[in-house]
Design a protein around this motif. Structure first.
Motif, PDB file in Angstrom:
ATOM      1  N   SER A  14     -45.114  10.183   1.793  1.00 40.32           N
ATOM      2  CA  SER A  14     -44.092  11.222   1.644  1.00 40.32           C
ATOM      3  C   SER A  14     -44.600  12.373   0.792  1.00 40.32           C
ATOM      4  CB  SER A  14     -42.811  10.620   1.065  1.00 40.32           C
ATOM      5  OG  SER A  14     -42.985  10.299  -0.296  1.00 40.32           O
ATOM      6  N   ALA A  15     -45.500  12.088  -0.149  1.00 42.89           N
ATOM      7  CA  ALA A  15     -46.067  13.176  -0.952  1.00 42.89           C
ATOM      8  C   ALA A  15     -46.898  14.108  -0.070  1.00 42.89           C
ATOM      9  CB  ALA A  15     -46.926  12.604  -2.077  1.00 42.89           C
ATOM     10  N   GLY A  16     -47.608  13.516   0.890  1.00 46.35           N
ATOM     11  CA  GLY A  16     -48.401  14.325   1.801  1.00 46.35           C
ATOM     12  C   GLY A  16     -47.517  15.229   2.651  1.00 46.35           C
ATOM     13  N   ALA A  18     -44.549  16.283   1.777  1.00 46.44           N
ATOM     14  CA  ALA A  18     -44.018  17.303   0.867  1.00 46.44           C
ATOM     15  C   ALA A  18     -45.017  18.438   0.710  1.00 46.44           C
ATOM     16  CB  ALA A  18     -43.703  16.682  -0.490  1.00 46.44           C
ATOM     17  N   LYS A  19     -46.279  18.063   0.546  1.00 50.18           N
ATOM     18  CA  LYS A  19     -47.322  19.059   0.323  1.00 50.18           C
ATOM     19  C   LYS A  19     -47.465  19.971   1.539  1.00 50.18           C
ATOM     20  CE  LYS A  19     -52.163  18.957  -0.754  1.00 50.18           C
ATOM     21  NZ  LYS A  19     -53.259  18.000  -0.860  1.00 50.18           N
ATOM     22  N   ARG A  21     -45.246  20.571   3.910  1.00 46.14           N
ATOM     23  CA  ARG A  21     -44.049  21.412   4.103  1.00 46.14           C
ATOM     24  C   ARG A  21     -44.053  22.579   3.133  1.00 46.14           C
ATOM     25  NH1 ARG A  21     -39.292  18.099   3.007  1.00 46.14           N
ATOM     26  NH2 ARG A  21     -38.111  19.887   3.724  1.00 46.14           N
ATOM     27  N   LEU A  22     -44.402  22.275   1.873  1.00 46.17           N
ATOM     28  CA  LEU A  22     -44.424  23.334   0.859  1.00 46.17           C
ATOM     29  C   LEU A  22     -45.462  24.403   1.188  1.00 46.17           C
ATOM     30  CD1 LEU A  22     -44.145  21.664  -2.637  1.00 46.17           C
ATOM     31  CD2 LEU A  22     -42.908  23.672  -1.860  1.00 46.17           C
ATOM     32  N   THR A  23     -46.649  23.950   1.584  1.00 47.46           N
ATOM     33  CA  THR A  23     -47.715  24.906   1.854  1.00 47.46           C
ATOM     34  C   THR A  23     -47.304  25.875   2.954  1.00 47.46           C
ATOM     35  OG1 THR A  23     -49.182  23.065   1.345  1.00 47.46           O
ATOM     36  CG2 THR A  23     -50.200  25.033   2.213  1.00 47.46           C
ATOM     37  N   MET A  25     -44.163  26.565   4.023  1.00 45.04           N
ATOM     38  CA  MET A  25     -43.027  27.375   3.583  1.00 45.04           C
ATOM     39  C   MET A  25     -43.475  28.518   2.677  1.00 45.04           C
ATOM     40  SD  MET A  25     -39.934  28.128   3.197  1.00 45.04           S
ATOM     41  CE  MET A  25     -39.244  26.857   4.238  1.00 45.04           C
ATOM     42  N   LEU A  26     -44.337  28.206   1.715  1.00 44.01           N
ATOM     43  CA  LEU A  26     -44.743  29.219   0.758  1.00 44.01           C
ATOM     44  C   LEU A  26     -45.636  30.279   1.387  1.00 44.01           C
ATOM     45  CD1 LEU A  26     -45.208  27.088  -2.451  1.00 44.01           C
ATOM     46  CD2 LEU A  26     -43.319  28.561  -1.804  1.00 44.01           C
ATOM     47  N   GLU A  29     -43.110  32.626   2.658  1.00 39.49           N
ATOM     48  CA  GLU A  29     -42.361  33.350   1.621  1.00 39.49           C
ATOM     49  C   GLU A  29     -43.229  34.345   0.874  1.00 39.49           C
ATOM     50  OE1 GLU A  29     -38.693  30.398   0.601  1.00 39.49           O
ATOM     51  OE2 GLU A  29     -40.303  30.578  -0.873  1.00 39.49           O
ATOM     52  N   ARG A  30     -44.484  33.984   0.671  1.00 37.61           N
ATOM     53  CA  ARG A  30     -45.353  34.902  -0.061  1.00 37.61           C
ATOM     54  C   ARG A  30     -45.592  36.171   0.732  1.00 37.61           C
ATOM     55  NH1 ARG A  30     -49.442  30.243  -2.082  1.00 37.61           N
ATOM     56  NH2 ARG A  30     -48.170  29.510  -3.804  1.00 37.61           N
ATOM     57  N   CYS A  33     -42.717  38.411   0.355  1.00 40.04           N
ATOM     58  CA  CYS A  33     -42.732  39.000  -0.971  1.00 40.04           C
ATOM     59  C   CYS A  33     -43.704  40.169  -1.030  1.00 40.04           C
ATOM     60  CB  CYS A  33     -43.161  37.950  -1.992  1.00 40.04           C
ATOM     61  SG  CYS A  33     -41.866  37.546  -3.118  1.00 40.04           S
TER      62      CYS A  33
ATOM     63  N   VAL B 146     -40.334  19.274  -3.998  1.00 41.74           N
ATOM     64  CA  VAL B 146     -40.458  20.485  -3.185  1.00 41.74           C
ATOM     65  C   VAL B 146     -39.568  21.631  -3.673  1.00 41.74           C
ATOM     66  CG1 VAL B 146     -41.357  19.494  -1.054  1.00 41.74           C
ATOM     67  CG2 VAL B 146     -38.918  19.465  -1.442  1.00 41.74           C
ATOM     68  N   ARG B 150     -41.215  25.112  -5.075  1.00 48.84           N
ATOM     69  CA  ARG B 150     -40.924  26.315  -4.301  1.00 48.84           C
ATOM     70  C   ARG B 150     -40.323  27.402  -5.190  1.00 48.84           C
ATOM     71  NH1 ARG B 150     -36.510  26.689   0.543  1.00 48.84           N
ATOM     72  NH2 ARG B 150     -37.267  28.617   1.491  1.00 48.84           N
ATOM     73  N   ASP B 153     -42.828  28.868  -7.562  1.00 46.93           N
ATOM     74  CA  ASP B 153     -43.695  29.818  -6.873  1.00 46.93           C
ATOM     75  C   ASP B 153     -43.041  31.187  -6.762  1.00 46.93           C
ATOM     76  OD1 ASP B 153     -46.219  30.051  -5.040  1.00 46.93           O
ATOM     77  OD2 ASP B 153     -44.604  31.016  -3.935  1.00 46.93           O
ATOM     78  N   ARG B 154     -41.757  31.150  -6.477  1.00 48.87           N
ATOM     79  CA  ARG B 154     -41.010  32.395  -6.330  1.00 48.87           C
ATOM     80  C   ARG B 154     -40.945  33.145  -7.668  1.00 48.87           C
ATOM     81  NH1 ARG B 154     -39.282  34.334  -2.031  1.00 48.87           N
ATOM     82  NH2 ARG B 154     -37.549  35.797  -2.044  1.00 48.87           N
ATOM     83  N   GLY B 189     -48.417   7.444  -3.481  1.00 48.18           N
ATOM     84  CA  GLY B 189     -48.367   8.523  -2.491  1.00 48.18           C
ATOM     85  C   GLY B 189     -46.960   9.003  -2.207  1.00 48.18           C
ATOM     86  N   ASN B 190     -46.042   8.739  -3.145  1.00 43.78           N
ATOM     87  CA  ASN B 190     -44.658   9.139  -2.913  1.00 43.78           C
ATOM     88  C   ASN B 190     -44.181  10.244  -3.829  1.00 43.78           C
ATOM     89  OD1 ASN B 190     -44.018   7.533  -0.724  1.00 43.78           O
ATOM     90  ND2 ASN B 190     -43.788   5.738  -2.043  1.00 43.78           N
ATOM     91  N   MET B 191     -45.118  10.842  -4.559  1.00 42.37           N
ATOM     92  CA  MET B 191     -44.759  11.999  -5.385  1.00 42.37           C
ATOM     93  C   MET B 191     -45.942  12.949  -5.396  1.00 42.37           C
ATOM     94  SD  MET B 191     -43.566  12.117  -9.387  1.00 42.37           S
ATOM     95  CE  MET B 191     -41.806  11.908  -9.253  1.00 42.37           C
ATOM     96  N   LEU B 192     -45.661  14.236  -5.345  1.00 39.60           N
ATOM     97  CA  LEU B 192     -46.727  15.227  -5.429  1.00 39.60           C
ATOM     98  C   LEU B 192     -47.520  14.971  -6.708  1.00 39.60           C
ATOM     99  CD1 LEU B 192     -44.724  18.458  -4.502  1.00 39.60           C
ATOM    100  CD2 LEU B 192     -46.542  17.453  -3.148  1.00 39.60           C
ATOM    101  N   ASP B 196     -51.837  18.407  -6.534  1.00 39.24           N
ATOM    102  CA  ASP B 196     -51.062  19.012  -5.448  1.00 39.24           C
ATOM    103  C   ASP B 196     -50.308  20.233  -5.965  1.00 39.24           C
ATOM    104  OD1 ASP B 196     -51.847  17.033  -3.722  1.00 39.24           O
ATOM    105  OD2 ASP B 196     -50.032  15.829  -3.938  1.00 39.24           O
ATOM    106  N   ILE B 200     -51.008  24.316  -5.128  1.00 36.99           N
ATOM    107  CA  ILE B 200     -50.000  25.158  -4.493  1.00 36.99           C
ATOM    108  C   ILE B 200     -49.679  26.364  -5.377  1.00 36.99           C
ATOM    109  CG2 ILE B 200     -47.599  25.244  -3.748  1.00 36.99           C
ATOM    110  CD1 ILE B 200     -47.978  22.239  -2.945  1.00 36.99           C
TER     111      ILE B 200
END
Lengths: 80, 269
Positions: A14-16, A18-19, A21-23, A25-26, A29-30, A33, B146, B150, B153-154, B189-192, B196, B200
């Motif tokens: 799930s961390a993978g 998350a990473k 999806r974030l990459t 999305m950002l 968004e960047r 911006c 997330v 996010r 970052d903003r 593997g369940n948390m950034l 990571d 980002i």
């Protein structure tokens, strides 16, 4: 991920996820911006293109790498 | 002339006030003359984390509107004698701060303190803008999830746009604090991981604080966790305080060795 999960191609951690999806999305968004004029530009382009064709939408995508930022404008004319 | 350091995050509830309180105590205990200011107008919280809620007479808005002078509103901490605290106002109008008044206040504080530590409100509205516009440095707090990353970052993207320092061609020095990391979850593997988040956000790390129940009990009692011995989170905060002053120290080993090693490389780069 355990050995067996790897062998049987079990789902990504799930961390993978998350990473990833974030990459993605950002990255979007960047760009928004950095190019706050994108919507205005698109509207102006559409206005011009409409004068010559029946097209009423354009697709603008931005790419960037280390040395250059680029906007790609795609106008689909369709078949007459 | 002191340094203005703003603690911010974008997202709410990631531990800005807790971070501010602990770093304020940490820096004061390192001999710095520190003032901690709560800019979260209408939702004052730093007072309870510092355990100073019963000593408030005047607040930051009283000072700005001239109902009292600065020294009347500053509260000296019970234990850390180098630490002073300026509480937020509990007025309903969170947009009450005015830019020129904020500037006047912060300039005055910079004269007599080594470090002015601002607890910024969540969000990117006027309260955030006021807390960032005179900042010399920003500490961006993010939890490894997330939404928090996010929003961080903003916020990073707009700090320089709202900062006076950036207008003069300089840059606000920015660092990441990763809060509430759970090493077991990262290992599974369940948390950034720390890496990571840093990959980002692309900014240097200044501290990692583990998810620690002691922080909750510390907040319950109004004695910041940093005073506790043999508590990982306390050690993390003590080290962040020293890094803020320019010392290069190892990161607390929070089990997830690989991630921390990478983080270590990041800061010594």
């Amino acid at each position: 991920m355990s050995f067996f999960e790897r062998i049987f191609g079990k789902k990504q951690s799930s961390a993978g996820i998350a990473k990833d999806r974030l990459t993605i999305m950002l990255a979007h968004e960047r760009v928004d911006c950095k190019l706050p004029y994108l919507d205005d530009l698109r509207n102006d382009l559409i206005a011009v293109i409409k004068k010559y064709t029946s097209v009423d939408d354009v697709k603008i995508t931005s790419h960037s790498n280390k040395s250059i930022d680029m906007l790609e404008v795609e106008i689909v004319l369709g078949k007459q | 002339m002191g340094t203005i350091i703003t603690v911010t995050s974008g997202k709410g509830g990631v531990g800005k006030s807790t971070t501010t309180a602990n770093l304020a105590v940490g820096l004061a205990n390192l001999g710095q003359k520190v003032v901690a200011i709560d800019f979260d107008i209408g939702l004052r919280n730093l007072d309870m984390i510092l355990g100073l809620e019963n000593r408030i007479v005047y607040d930051v808005v009283d000072v700005m509107e001239g109902r009292c002078n600065l020294s009347q509103a500053l509260i000296n901490d019970k234990k850390a004698k180098n630490l002073y605290f300026l509480p937020a106002s509990q007025t309903k109008d969170k947009d009450i701060l005015q830019r020129d008044k904020v500037k006047e206040l912060l300039t005055a504080l910079k004269e007599s303190f080594d470090i002015v530590l601002i607890d910024s409100p969540a969000g990117i509205e006027s309260g955030f803008e006021h807390s960032i516009f005179l900042a010399d440095r920003a500490l961006i707090v993010s939890t490894p999830d997330v939404s928090s990353v996010r929003d961080a970052d903003r916020v990073i993207g707009i700090i320089d746009a709202k900062s006076e320092k950036a207008k003069n061609g300089e840059e606000v020095e920015k660092h990441i604090i990763i809060n509430r990391i759970k090493p077991e979850m990262v290992e599974a593997g369940n948390m950034l991981s720390i890496d990571d988040v840093l990959n980002i956000l692309a900014l240097p790390l200044i501290g990692v604080v583990p998810d620690d129940e002691h922080i909750i009990t510390a907040t319950n009692t109004g004695v910041p966790v940093i005073y506790k011995e043999n508590v990982q989170a306390a050690e993390s905060y003590r080290r962040i305080a020293r890094r803020i002053l320019g010392e290069e120290i190892e990161f607390v080993n929070i089990k997830a060795k690989k991630g921390l090693f990478g983080a270590l490389k990041g800061i010594f780069r």
